[in-house]
Design a protein around this motif. Structure first.
Motif, PDB file in Angstrom:
ATOM      1  N   HIS A   1       0.806  -1.217   0.000  1.00 36.38           N
ATOM      2  CA  HIS A   1       0.000   0.000   0.000  1.00 36.38           C
ATOM      3  C   HIS A   1       0.845   1.276   0.000  1.00 36.38           C
ATOM      4  CE1 HIS A   1      -3.365   2.672   0.768  1.00 36.38           C
ATOM      5  NE2 HIS A   1      -2.666   3.227   1.741  1.00 36.38           N
ATOM      6  N   GLU A   2       1.838   1.354   0.870  1.00 32.91           N
ATOM      7  CA  GLU A   2       2.623   2.590   0.980  1.00 32.91           C
ATOM      8  C   GLU A   2       3.353   2.896  -0.329  1.00 32.91           C
ATOM      9  OE1 GLU A   2       5.156   2.592   4.361  1.00 32.91           O
ATOM     10  OE2 GLU A   2       3.521   2.429   5.813  1.00 32.91           O
ATOM     11  N   LYS A   3       3.921   1.872  -0.940  1.00 33.45           N
ATOM     12  CA  LYS A   3       4.625   2.065  -2.214  1.00 33.45           C
ATOM     13  C   LYS A   3       3.651   2.526  -3.294  1.00 33.45           C
ATOM     14  CE  LYS A   3       7.584  -0.351  -5.547  1.00 33.45           C
ATOM     15  NZ  LYS A   3       8.276  -1.643  -5.857  1.00 33.45           N
ATOM     16  N   SER A   4       2.494   1.881  -3.376  1.00 33.02           N
ATOM     17  CA  SER A   4       1.502   2.254  -4.380  1.00 33.02           C
ATOM     18  C   SER A   4       0.989   3.671  -4.152  1.00 33.02           C
ATOM     19  CB  SER A   4       0.338   1.260  -4.360  1.00 33.02           C
ATOM     20  OG  SER A   4       0.770  -0.039  -4.702  1.00 33.02           O
ATOM     21  N   ALA A   5       0.807   4.047  -2.886  1.00 30.05           N
ATOM     22  CA  ALA A   5       0.334   5.398  -2.573  1.00 30.05           C
ATOM     23  C   ALA A   5       1.351   6.446  -3.026  1.00 30.05           C
ATOM     24  CB  ALA A   5       0.056   5.522  -1.081  1.00 30.05           C
ATOM     25  N   ARG A   6       2.635   6.135  -2.918  1.00 34.97           N
ATOM     26  CA  ARG A   6       3.670   7.070  -3.393  1.00 34.97           C
ATOM     27  C   ARG A   6       3.589   7.231  -4.909  1.00 34.97           C
ATOM     28  NH1 ARG A   6       6.938   4.317   0.452  1.00 34.97           N
ATOM     29  NH2 ARG A   6       7.933   3.100  -1.198  1.00 34.97           N
ATOM     30  N   TYR A   7       3.387   6.123  -5.611  1.00 37.73           N
ATOM     31  CA  TYR A   7       3.252   6.202  -7.068  1.00 37.73           C
ATOM     32  C   TYR A   7       2.010   6.991  -7.459  1.00 37.73           C
ATOM     33  CZ  TYR A   7       7.109   3.195  -8.504  1.00 37.73           C
ATOM     34  OH  TYR A   7       8.360   2.691  -8.765  1.00 37.73           O
ATOM     35  N   LEU A   8       0.918   6.778  -6.746  1.00 41.80           N
ATOM     36  CA  LEU A   8      -0.302   7.527  -7.025  1.00 41.80           C
ATOM     37  C   LEU A   8      -0.040   9.027  -6.888  1.00 41.80           C
ATOM     38  CD1 LEU A   8      -3.326   7.912  -7.477  1.00 41.80           C
ATOM     39  CD2 LEU A   8      -3.681   7.400  -5.047  1.00 41.80           C
ATOM     40  N   ALA A   9       0.624   9.435  -5.820  1.00 39.88           N
ATOM     41  CA  ALA A   9       0.927  10.844  -5.608  1.00 39.88           C
ATOM     42  C   ALA A   9       1.808  11.390  -6.726  1.00 39.88           C
ATOM     43  CB  ALA A   9       1.596  11.041  -4.252  1.00 39.88           C
ATOM     44  N   LYS A  10       2.761  10.589  -7.163  1.00 37.20           N
ATOM     45  CA  LYS A  10       3.659  11.033  -8.231  1.00 37.20           C
ATOM     46  C   LYS A  10       2.902  11.197  -9.545  1.00 37.20           C
ATOM     47  CE  LYS A  10       7.987  10.015 -10.646  1.00 37.20           C
ATOM     48  NZ  LYS A  10       7.399  10.387 -11.965  1.00 37.20           N
ATOM     49  N   TYR A  11       2.036  10.240  -9.870  1.00 38.60           N
ATOM     50  CA  TYR A  11       1.268  10.359 -11.107  1.00 38.60           C
ATOM     51  C   TYR A  11       0.396  11.613 -11.089  1.00 38.60           C
ATOM     52  CZ  TYR A  11       2.547   5.558 -12.374  1.00 38.60           C
ATOM     53  OH  TYR A  11       3.235   4.424 -12.714  1.00 38.60           O
ATOM     54  N   LEU A  12      -0.245  11.872  -9.969  1.00 34.28           N
ATOM     55  CA  LEU A  12      -1.083  13.067  -9.881  1.00 34.28           C
ATOM     56  C   LEU A  12      -0.250  14.339 -10.063  1.00 34.28           C
ATOM     57  CD1 LEU A  12      -3.390  12.042  -6.898  1.00 34.28           C
ATOM     58  CD2 LEU A  12      -3.966  12.058  -9.344  1.00 34.28           C
ATOM     59  N   GLN A  13       0.951  14.320  -9.504  1.00 40.26           N
ATOM     60  CA  GLN A  13       1.858  15.463  -9.671  1.00 40.26           C
ATOM     61  C   GLN A  13       2.264  15.615 -11.134  1.00 40.26           C
ATOM     62  OE1 GLN A  13       5.944  15.136  -8.035  1.00 40.26           O
ATOM     63  NE2 GLN A  13       5.538  17.086  -7.027  1.00 40.26           N
ATOM     64  N   ASP A  14       2.572  14.490 -11.797  1.00 43.65           N
ATOM     65  CA  ASP A  14       2.971  14.537 -13.203  1.00 43.65           C
ATOM     66  C   ASP A  14       1.823  15.010 -14.092  1.00 43.65           C
ATOM     67  OD1 ASP A  14       5.491  13.669 -12.551  1.00 43.65           O
ATOM     68  OD2 ASP A  14       5.167  11.587 -13.138  1.00 43.65           O
ATOM     69  N   PHE A  15       0.610  14.571 -13.787  1.00 44.93           N
ATOM     70  CA  PHE A  15      -0.531  15.064 -14.549  1.00 44.93           C
ATOM     71  C   PHE A  15      -0.680  16.570 -14.385  1.00 44.93           C
ATOM     72  CE2 PHE A  15      -2.326  10.635 -14.499  1.00 44.93           C
ATOM     73  CZ  PHE A  15      -2.466  10.518 -15.878  1.00 44.93           C
ATOM     74  N   GLY A  16      -0.484  17.062 -13.173  1.00 47.79           N
ATOM     75  CA  GLY A  16      -0.594  18.491 -12.916  1.00 47.79           C
ATOM     76  C   GLY A  16       0.380  19.310 -13.738  1.00 47.79           C
ATOM     77  N   LYS A  17       1.561  18.759 -14.009  1.00 51.79           N
ATOM     78  CA  LYS A  17       2.547  19.470 -14.826  1.00 51.79           C
ATOM     79  C   LYS A  17       2.025  19.711 -16.241  1.00 51.79           C
ATOM     80  CE  LYS A  17       6.546  17.621 -12.306  1.00 51.79           C
ATOM     81  NZ  LYS A  17       7.723  16.711 -12.361  1.00 51.79           N
ATOM     82  N   GLY A  18       1.116  18.834 -16.679  1.00 52.23           N
ATOM     83  CA  GLY A  18       0.530  18.998 -18.004  1.00 52.23           C
ATOM     84  C   GLY A  18      -0.837  19.653 -17.973  1.00 52.23           C
ATOM     85  N   GLY A  19      -1.210  20.180 -16.814  1.00 50.93           N
ATOM     86  CA  GLY A  19      -2.468  20.887 -16.705  1.00 50.93           C
ATOM     87  C   GLY A  19      -3.690  20.010 -16.538  1.00 50.93           C
ATOM     88  N   ILE A  20      -3.490  18.743 -16.145  1.00 56.83           N
ATOM     89  CA  ILE A  20      -4.603  17.824 -15.909  1.00 56.83           C
ATOM     90  C   ILE A  20      -4.756  17.628 -14.404  1.00 56.83           C
ATOM     91  CG2 ILE A  20      -5.502  15.490 -16.242  1.00 56.83           C
ATOM     92  CD1 ILE A  20      -4.034  15.372 -18.895  1.00 56.83           C
ATOM     93  N   TYR A  21      -5.923  17.963 -13.900  1.00 52.30           N
ATOM     94  CA  TYR A  21      -6.197  17.834 -12.470  1.00 52.30           C
ATOM     95  C   TYR A  21      -7.469  17.016 -12.273  1.00 52.30           C
ATOM     96  CZ  TYR A  21      -2.831  21.646 -12.285  1.00 52.30           C
ATOM     97  OH  TYR A  21      -1.716  22.417 -12.446  1.00 52.30           O
ATOM     98  N   PHE A  22      -7.562  16.368 -11.124  1.00 54.81           N
ATOM     99  CA  PHE A  22      -8.693  15.500 -10.850  1.00 54.81           C
ATOM    100  C   PHE A  22      -9.418  15.951  -9.589  1.00 54.81           C
ATOM    101  CE2 PHE A  22      -5.510  12.995 -13.121  1.00 54.81           C
ATOM    102  CZ  PHE A  22      -6.262  12.556 -14.201  1.00 54.81           C
ATOM    103  N   SER A  23     -10.741  15.830  -9.622  1.00 52.07           N
ATOM    104  CA  SER A  23     -11.545  16.213  -8.459  1.00 52.07           C
ATOM    105  C   SER A  23     -11.435  15.181  -7.341  1.00 52.07           C
ATOM    106  CB  SER A  23     -13.009  16.375  -8.864  1.00 52.07           C
ATOM    107  OG  SER A  23     -13.526  15.153  -9.374  1.00 52.07           O
ATOM    108  N   GLN A  24     -11.195  13.925  -7.710  1.00 52.42           N
ATOM    109  CA  GLN A  24     -11.063  12.845  -6.737  1.00 52.42           C
ATOM    110  C   GLN A  24     -10.002  11.867  -7.227  1.00 52.42           C
ATOM    111  OE1 GLN A  24     -14.843  10.931  -5.780  1.00 52.42           O
ATOM    112  NE2 GLN A  24     -15.945  12.818  -6.277  1.00 52.42           N
ATOM    113  N   SER A  25      -9.336  11.220  -6.299  1.00 48.64           N
ATOM    114  CA  SER A  25      -8.398  10.151  -6.649  1.00 48.64           C
ATOM    115  C   SER A  25      -8.508   9.051  -5.614  1.00 48.64           C
ATOM    116  CB  SER A  25      -6.961  10.669  -6.715  1.00 48.64           C
ATOM    117  OG  SER A  25      -6.533  11.143  -5.447  1.00 48.64           O
TER     118      SER A  25
END
Length: 211
Positions: A42-66
């Motif tokens: 879980h902890e490892k996957s949660a870190r990847y989830l946070a990173k993906y959300l950060q990477d999406f934000g760099k391209g201007g893609i944001y999510f209301s829920q994750s």
């Protein structure tokens, strides 16, 4: 509408082509769900989830829920999350562990029936196939070539990270190629395939591994 992205991986971050294509199919402020490769990590996957959300934000893609699908949620909750998601991300990692956990949680029907965007990366992309063709890869815990029923989203198989694979594991891949009854592609990092409304489009270099 169902739209499928089959990717190898993005070690240098998401490409401009990936952002352009993804933005065509995503609603503004959609709901993002990541399916882990190892539901027990879980902890490892949660870190990847946070990173993906950060990477999406760099391209201007944001999510209301994750949300993250792993052993931290029940099978019933996992199915509900998949049904409500605008984009499902099938994570990379141990390929056989991922498909085992997906089947144990009874997620295949929900993944097949949902509309919206589904993105696989590495192991996640491999497991999107109807019939997975998996070359021997001891580093991934695959001691011999094997075939099995995958999630059933696409009717082809891939060998991801193909620049490394063709340099170090080509005899094993050639052995698997002998058993290919469907299209089989070597996909390089940064490249991806989009399948939507019956059309398959390639972005970036790839190699056809069977006639």
């Amino acid at each position: 509408m169902k739209t499928l992205f089959v990717t190898s991986g993005f070690p240098d971050g998401f490409t401009a082509d990936f952002f352009v294509q993804l933005c065509q199919y995503l609603p503004k402020a959609g709901r993002f769900v990541m399916v882990a490769s190892d539901f027990s990590a879980h902890e490892k996957s949660a870190r990847y989830l946070a990173k993906y959300l950060q990477d999406f934000g760099k391209g201007g893609i944001y999510f209301s829920q994750s949300a993250l699908v792993d052993f931290s949620v029940s099978p019933k909750e996992a199915v509900s999350l998949l049904k409500e998601a605008d984009i499902v991300w099938l994570s990379g990692g141990p390929t056989l562990t991922q498909i085992r956990h997906i089947k144990e949680y009874g997620l295949i029907d929900a993944l097949q029936k949902r509309d919206g965007v589904t993105v696989g990366t590495s192991a996640g992309s491999i497991n999107m196939a109807k019939q997975v063709l998996l070359a021997r890869d001891p580093d991934d815990g695959i001691d011999q070539m094997c075939q099995y029923e995958g999630i059933g989203l696409v009717d082809f198989s891939i060998e991801p990270h193909f620049a490394d694979a063709e340099r170090t594991r080509m005899p094993d891949i050639q052995e698997a190629m002998r058993y290919a009854t469907r299209d089989f592609y070597g996909l390089y990092d940064g490249s991806f395939i989009v399948e939507s409304q019956g059309k398959r489009t390639f972005f970036g270099p790839y190699r056809q591994l069977n006639p």
